[in-house]
Scaffold this active site. Structure first.
Site, PDB file in Angstrom:
ATOM      1  N   ASP A 169       1.014  -1.504  -0.086  1.00  0.00           N
ATOM      2  CA  ASP A 169      -0.343   0.342  -0.261  1.00  0.00           C
ATOM      3  C   ASP A 169       0.827   1.167  -0.022  1.00  0.00           C
ATOM      4  OD1 ASP A 169      -1.852   2.114   0.296  1.00  0.00           O
ATOM      5  OD2 ASP A 169      -2.385   1.151   2.383  1.00  0.00           O
ATOM      6  N   ASP A 373      -2.178   6.390  -5.718  1.00  0.00           N
ATOM      7  CA  ASP A 373      -2.217   5.396  -4.864  1.00  0.00           C
ATOM      8  C   ASP A 373      -2.099   4.155  -5.475  1.00  0.00           C
ATOM      9  OD1 ASP A 373      -2.808   4.310  -2.223  1.00  0.00           O
ATOM     10  OD2 ASP A 373      -4.940   4.968  -2.249  1.00  0.00           O
TER      11      ASP A 373
END
Ligand SMILES: *[C@@H]1O[C@H](CO)[C@@H](O)[C@H](O)[C@H]1NC(C)=O
Ligand SMILES: *[C@@H]1O[C@H](CO)[C@@H](O)[C@H](O)[C@H]1NC(C)=O
Length: 496
Positions: A169, A373
């Protein structure tokens, strides 16, 4: 995967720089295109290539450079994840449920990013770390999930080494793993966990250590239980992890082993963890893997997210520029958003569709700012930019029958049953330094059910919330983070 830029596109590109005579022809083509509103750059895509196969077909990408540590990336749900499979089976209502669940998780994640940007001190309302560290059972909010991305890698932790599947992440800092089973509303109780008591290289980190005092600056809550440092990380949707800050031996590959790697040994983990053991944080904060391995990898990493859950990609740590040939990486400067310096900001200034830039004022993008992201699924654009993109996309797709969206986030859906191939306009991100990055043909649509697909972009509620380049639009691109060099780059066709 049959890719072809349409012949009019190749013709246009071929013609650039040719004589005035050819330019006349080119101009008349352009005029004809405007009249009929046909995009001049398109992809012809086989509908079947947008769907996962039943068996895993790993990519062979030659990404095996000695200077870099390369991990295989698989989608959390699909035949390439051997640890756990949540099948989107053929029952139509189960399929709807599966796709809606992914979009709900995505909305929860984006909501938490937006509320954090509006109020940087908002730590997502996680419960007091000390009160939580004794694993008191509090039922998680219904429907709460760990909204933290869909792509996992396997790494070794401890001595002897335990292999763990972790979500990676770029929007989180701390790496953590479940050291006790999930409590509350968990996907299933048999989640893989890490047991520190059988590892000889595990140690707790004390309260007065530098690592403990750095947590706050990395956006992680902290406290003390006796002399042990306690961390707490919430994800905005009711899911959170609380536990001991610890250090361990981290084994990425047989040659890349890090002793004293700081991570969270989760004692109270709540949310639908769905068979994953935890998370690897790759953001820009001090606690992230990128910072902790900076001596070896010099804050350089890249990844490629596979086109479907039946193929594989990679996460590569370290500079492998000399390991891959052919694809030129196009770079754009990394920017820092004042609200939170831990995200990777990019200078998005426009959107291309079908080869032409949409008439959107660059100030629309500069007001909101944009981050990239790995954990957000659907790209979020400022409301004004999204509306312009959607209208142009609908115009380019008007020959196809529409379908009713099954979830409000996506509002432009089509039914391709009866079509073997479809023609899509190309979509590109235009950056401030003049670089345009085309989304792969598999990064424009997402499946909602059977042969129904939706435009995989969504609008923010206004033009002020931060824009997010999500992971659907990153599919198959080699995405290169040269953090020390202050730039992020993209190359096409990095994996299958
Ligand atoms: C880590 O700290 C906790 C809480 O103080 C304690 O229960 C546990 O035994 C410690 N583990 C080790 C290996 O020291
Ligand atoms: C640590 O926990 C105590 C007791 O729950 C609480 O009063 C204090 O505010 C916490 N400190 C921090 C920095 O969170």
């Amino acid at each position: 995967m049959a890719t072809s830029i349409s012949s009019s596109s190749s013709f246009l590109r071929f013609s650039i720089g040719l004589s005035a005579f050819l330019c006349l022809i080119l101009c008349s083509l352009a005029v004809r295109d405007t009249k009929t509103n046909l995009p001049s750059r398109t992809y012809t895509v086989e509908v079947i290539s947008l769907l996962p196969a039943n068996t895993c077909r790993p990519s062979t990408n030659g990404h095996d450079n000695k200077a870099a540590s390369v991990l295989k990336v698989v989608h959390k749900h699909g035949p390439c994840n051997q640890v756990h499979q949540l099948k989107s089976n053929s029952n139509p209502s189960d399929q709807d449920e599966y796709h809606i669940q992914i979009l709900k998780e995505d909305e929860a994640r984006v909501h938490s990013i937006h509320s954090h940007f509006n109020d940087p001190n908002n730590n997502y309302g996680i419960p007091d770390p000390v009160a939580q560290s004794d694993a008191t059972v509090i039922p998680a909010q219904s429907g709460s999930v760990l909204g933290s991305g869909n792509y996992i890698v396997s790494v070794g932790l401890g001595s002897p080494q335990k292999q763990l599947s972790l979500v990676f992440d770029t929007g989180s800092g701390i790496t953590w793993t479940q050291c006790r089973p999930c409590v509350g509303s968990c996907y299933r109780q048999k989640d893989p966990i890490f047991d520190p008591s059988i590892s000889t290289s595990y140690s707790n980190i004390s309260c007065n250590s530098a690592a403990c005092s750095q947590l706050a600056a990395s956006g992680v809550a902290s406290n003390c239980s006796g002399s042990t440092c306690i961390y707490g990380q919430g994800y905005g949707d009711g899911s959170f992890t609380v536990g001991f800050l610890a250090s361990e031996k981290l084994t990425l590959t047989s040659t890349d082993v890090f002793t004293g790697f700081v991570f969270g040994c989760g004692q109270n983990n709540q949310g639908l963890f769905r068979g994953i053991a935890g998370l690897i944080g790759l953001d820009r904060s001090k606690i992230s893997l990128v910072e902790q391995t900076a001596q070896k990898y010099n804050r350089f990493f890249s990844y490629c997210l596979p086109s479907t859950s039946s193929s594989t990609g990679y996460l590569s740590l370290g500079n492998c520029a000399n390991g891959r040939s052919g694809n030129a990486v196009k770079f754009t400067p990394l920017t820092t958003l004042s609200q939170d310096a831990s995200f990777y900001g990019l200078g998005l200034v426009g959107i291309n569709i079908g080869g032409s830039q949409l008439p959107i004022s660059a100030s629309v993008f500069s007001t909101s700012g944009t981050i990239i992201d790995s954990g957000t699924v659907i790209t979020r654009l400022p409301a004004t930019a999204y509306t312009a993109l959607r209208d142009a996309f609908r115009e380019a797709m008007k020959r196809y029958p529409t379908a009713k969206p099954i979830f409000s986030l996506l509002d432009t859906c089509y039914d391709f049953s009866g079509f073997k191939t479809i023609t899509l306009p190309t979509i590109g991100f235009v950056f401030g330094n003049g670089v345009t990055v085309d989304v792969d043909e598999t990064g424009i649509l997402v499946q909602q059910r059977a042969s129904q697909f939706c435009l995989a972009f969504a609008g923010n509620k206004d033009d002020r919330s931060v824009g997010i380049i999500g992971n659907v639009q990153q599919k198959r691109l080699q995405v290169v983070y040269d953090v020390a060099g202050g730039k992020v780059g993209f190359a096409p066709a990095g994996c299958q």
